[in-house]
Design a protein around this motif. Sequence first.
Motif, PDB file in Angstrom:
ATOM      1  N   PHE A  66       0.596  -1.223  -0.041  1.00  0.00           N
ATOM      2  CA  PHE A  66      -0.011  -0.288  -0.076  1.00  0.00           C
ATOM      3  C   PHE A  66       0.859   1.297  -0.102  1.00  0.00           C
ATOM      4  O   PHE A  66       1.783   1.405   0.919  1.00  0.00           O
ATOM      5  CB  PHE A  66      -0.775   0.084   1.206  1.00  0.00           C
ATOM      6  N   LYS A  67       0.517   2.196  -0.771  1.00  0.00           N
ATOM      7  CA  LYS A  67       1.211   3.556  -0.973  1.00  0.00           C
ATOM      8  C   LYS A  67       0.091   4.441  -0.352  1.00  0.00           C
ATOM      9  O   LYS A  67      -0.979   4.647  -0.959  1.00  0.00           O
ATOM     10  CB  LYS A  67       1.717   3.733  -2.484  1.00  0.00           C
ATOM     11  N   VAL A  68       0.687   5.037   0.583  1.00  0.00           N
ATOM     12  CA  VAL A  68      -0.296   6.416   1.216  1.00  0.00           C
ATOM     13  C   VAL A  68      -0.641   7.175   0.171  1.00  0.00           C
ATOM     14  O   VAL A  68       0.319   8.010  -0.336  1.00  0.00           O
ATOM     15  CB  VAL A  68       0.404   6.674   2.476  1.00  0.00           C
ATOM     16  N   PRO A  69      -1.825   7.586   0.009  1.00  0.00           N
ATOM     17  CA  PRO A  69      -2.026   8.652  -1.061  1.00  0.00           C
ATOM     18  C   PRO A  69      -1.803  10.034  -0.363  1.00  0.00           C
ATOM     19  O   PRO A  69      -1.757  10.154   0.791  1.00  0.00           O
ATOM     20  CB  PRO A  69      -3.659   8.766  -1.227  1.00  0.00           C
ATOM     21  N   VAL A  70      -1.390  11.094  -0.996  1.00  0.00           N
ATOM     22  CA  VAL A  70      -1.087  12.332  -0.468  1.00  0.00           C
ATOM     23  C   VAL A  70      -2.315  13.384  -0.858  1.00  0.00           C
ATOM     24  O   VAL A  70      -2.614  13.264  -1.921  1.00  0.00           O
ATOM     25  CB  VAL A  70       0.107  12.971  -1.018  1.00  0.00           C
ATOM     26  N   VAL A  71      -2.923  13.883  -0.056  1.00  0.00           N
ATOM     27  CA  VAL A  71      -4.029  14.716   0.051  1.00  0.00           C
ATOM     28  C   VAL A  71      -3.864  16.126   0.437  1.00  0.00           C
ATOM     29  O   VAL A  71      -3.038  16.515   1.495  1.00  0.00           O
ATOM     30  CB  VAL A  71      -5.318  13.904   0.602  1.00  0.00           C
ATOM     31  N   THR A  72      -4.879  16.995   0.115  1.00  0.00           N
ATOM     32  CA  THR A  72      -4.897  18.305   0.822  1.00  0.00           C
ATOM     33  C   THR A  72      -6.322  18.753   0.741  1.00  0.00           C
ATOM     34  O   THR A  72      -7.278  18.254   0.198  1.00  0.00           O
ATOM     35  CB  THR A  72      -3.982  19.161   0.069  1.00  0.00           C
ATOM     36  N   ALA A 106      -1.463  22.595   0.855  1.00  0.00           N
ATOM     37  CA  ALA A 106      -1.315  23.265  -0.926  1.00  0.00           C
ATOM     38  C   ALA A 106      -2.556  24.245  -1.079  1.00  0.00           C
ATOM     39  O   ALA A 106      -3.720  24.030  -1.223  1.00  0.00           O
ATOM     40  CB  ALA A 106      -1.340  21.888  -1.777  1.00  0.00           C
ATOM     41  N   GLY A 107      -2.040  25.411  -0.568  1.00  0.00           N
ATOM     42  CA  GLY A 107      -2.773  26.513  -0.518  1.00  0.00           C
ATOM     43  C   GLY A 107      -3.879  26.795  -1.849  1.00  0.00           C
ATOM     44  O   GLY A 107      -5.205  27.142  -1.726  1.00  0.00           O
ATOM     45  N   ASP A 108      -3.245  26.629  -2.798  1.00  0.00           N
ATOM     46  CA  ASP A 108      -4.123  27.118  -4.222  1.00  0.00           C
ATOM     47  C   ASP A 108      -3.541  25.978  -5.314  1.00  0.00           C
ATOM     48  O   ASP A 108      -2.823  25.034  -5.071  1.00  0.00           O
ATOM     49  CB  ASP A 108      -3.516  28.285  -4.800  1.00  0.00           C
ATOM     50  N   ARG A 109      -4.431  26.115  -6.426  1.00  0.00           N
ATOM     51  CA  ARG A 109      -4.516  25.107  -7.442  1.00  0.00           C
ATOM     52  C   ARG A 109      -2.916  24.795  -7.923  1.00  0.00           C
ATOM     53  O   ARG A 109      -2.497  23.939  -8.068  1.00  0.00           O
ATOM     54  CB  ARG A 109      -5.400  25.436  -8.560  1.00  0.00           C
ATOM     55  N   ASP A 111      -0.221  25.078  -6.374  1.00  0.00           N
ATOM     56  CA  ASP A 111       0.450  24.684  -5.469  1.00  0.00           C
ATOM     57  C   ASP A 111       0.363  23.050  -5.565  1.00  0.00           C
ATOM     58  O   ASP A 111       1.379  22.141  -5.521  1.00  0.00           O
ATOM     59  CB  ASP A 111       0.366  25.035  -4.132  1.00  0.00           C
ATOM     60  N   ARG A 112      -0.959  22.863  -5.922  1.00  0.00           N
ATOM     61  CA  ARG A 112      -1.420  21.343  -5.863  1.00  0.00           C
ATOM     62  C   ARG A 112      -0.852  20.493  -7.105  1.00  0.00           C
ATOM     63  O   ARG A 112      -0.185  19.486  -7.022  1.00  0.00           O
ATOM     64  CB  ARG A 112      -2.912  21.289  -5.678  1.00  0.00           C
ATOM     65  N   ALA A 113      -0.987  21.474  -8.440  1.00  0.00           N
ATOM     66  CA  ALA A 113      -0.323  21.053  -9.511  1.00  0.00           C
ATOM     67  C   ALA A 113       1.150  20.851  -9.547  1.00  0.00           C
ATOM     68  O   ALA A 113       1.639  19.797  -9.915  1.00  0.00           O
ATOM     69  CB  ALA A 113      -0.866  21.743 -10.692  1.00  0.00           C
ATOM     70  N   GLY A 114       1.724  21.726  -8.792  1.00  0.00           N
ATOM     71  CA  GLY A 114       3.212  21.641  -8.744  1.00  0.00           C
ATOM     72  C   GLY A 114       3.643  20.389  -8.018  1.00  0.00           C
ATOM     73  O   GLY A 114       4.589  19.548  -8.297  1.00  0.00           O
ATOM     74  N   ALA A 115       2.832  19.879  -7.043  1.00  0.00           N
ATOM     75  CA  ALA A 115       3.078  19.034  -6.147  1.00  0.00           C
ATOM     76  C   ALA A 115       2.966  17.602  -6.695  1.00  0.00           C
ATOM     77  O   ALA A 115       3.728  16.694  -6.599  1.00  0.00           O
ATOM     78  CB  ALA A 115       2.486  18.807  -4.807  1.00  0.00           C
ATOM     79  N   PHE A 116       2.012  17.493  -7.584  1.00  0.00           N
ATOM     80  CA  PHE A 116       1.577  16.577  -8.598  1.00  0.00           C
ATOM     81  C   PHE A 116       2.729  16.217  -9.450  1.00  0.00           C
ATOM     82  O   PHE A 116       3.388  15.225  -9.656  1.00  0.00           O
ATOM     83  CB  PHE A 116       0.159  16.672  -9.212  1.00  0.00           C
ATOM     84  N   ILE A 117       3.001  17.385 -10.264  1.00  0.00           N
ATOM     85  CA  ILE A 117       4.229  17.247 -10.844  1.00  0.00           C
ATOM     86  C   ILE A 117       5.553  16.531 -10.184  1.00  0.00           C
ATOM     87  O   ILE A 117       6.147  15.627 -10.859  1.00  0.00           O
ATOM     88  CB  ILE A 117       4.519  18.450 -11.569  1.00  0.00           C
TER      89      ILE A 117
END
Length: 291
Positions: A66-72, A106-109, A111-117
Amino acid sequence: MSAEIKPIRALETAAEWPRAGIGPRPSTRVLKAAELCVDPAYQRDLSSKSVRLIRKLVEEWDWRRFKVPVVTRVDDQWHVIDGQHTAIAAVTHGGIEELEVLVVEAGDRSDRAGAFIGHNRDRVQITNSQLFFAAAAAGDEDVLTALQICERAGACVLRNPSPGRPFRPGELIAIAALMQLVKRRTAVKARTVIETLVRIRAAPITADLIKAVDIVLHDRNYGEVDPEEIVAAFEKYGAVLTAKSVELALAKAIPRARAMGVVLYQHTRKRKPARPADGANGHDAAGALLV
């Protein structure tokens, strides 16, 4: 297969590297898998490959993998930054209501997209060789058979090829082709193929060579050839075989391995006439390409 256990240590070469700011420390919590969601602005749509992966997770769910999902948290929703396949598999399974997740800020989109990348780009892809030896450590019977075949044939499956170092005769780098050979042929026939390539001092033993020699020795569309004749052909013609197979592959638009098999067959002595394939009306595939 045993190896010395290595403790985690800082790299000695990293003394002068700049250090990034750490930022807010993430936390863990348990959430209902069905409460998670994804933002299509940066998340991938489900491809056929995604569906196959999700099915595999559902059918073979194992908490040890199991790989722990990363969420915000976004307003009143939990957005998955990394791990949507795991989350979808959990919901699809039906018996996994809750998942432990890693919660990050991840305050805004952007940030979240950058984390996804970062999650999908900044990683070292595991190689076929690493997977192969990991499977051996896990006791995979096919992989252990392949290692035994190579050992008895005098070949060495390279764990980590060294950049810039010339290959030595008998070193094998074609993991996928080796496994296909082991699953397609008996252990004796597979060993004969690898042993023949060791005898011709192939450096390295490649997928094309494995497939070509297997074709000549075992494909029913070819006449019976002794391994000694293949060794003799390589000793006598050497690079000519490679050059002619490249020409044939380009001229006939066929895979290089098949072209190499045809050229190699052409340069060997046969014990018996070619064996026609079922429904081939007495004409073999090799002969058709040699005209």
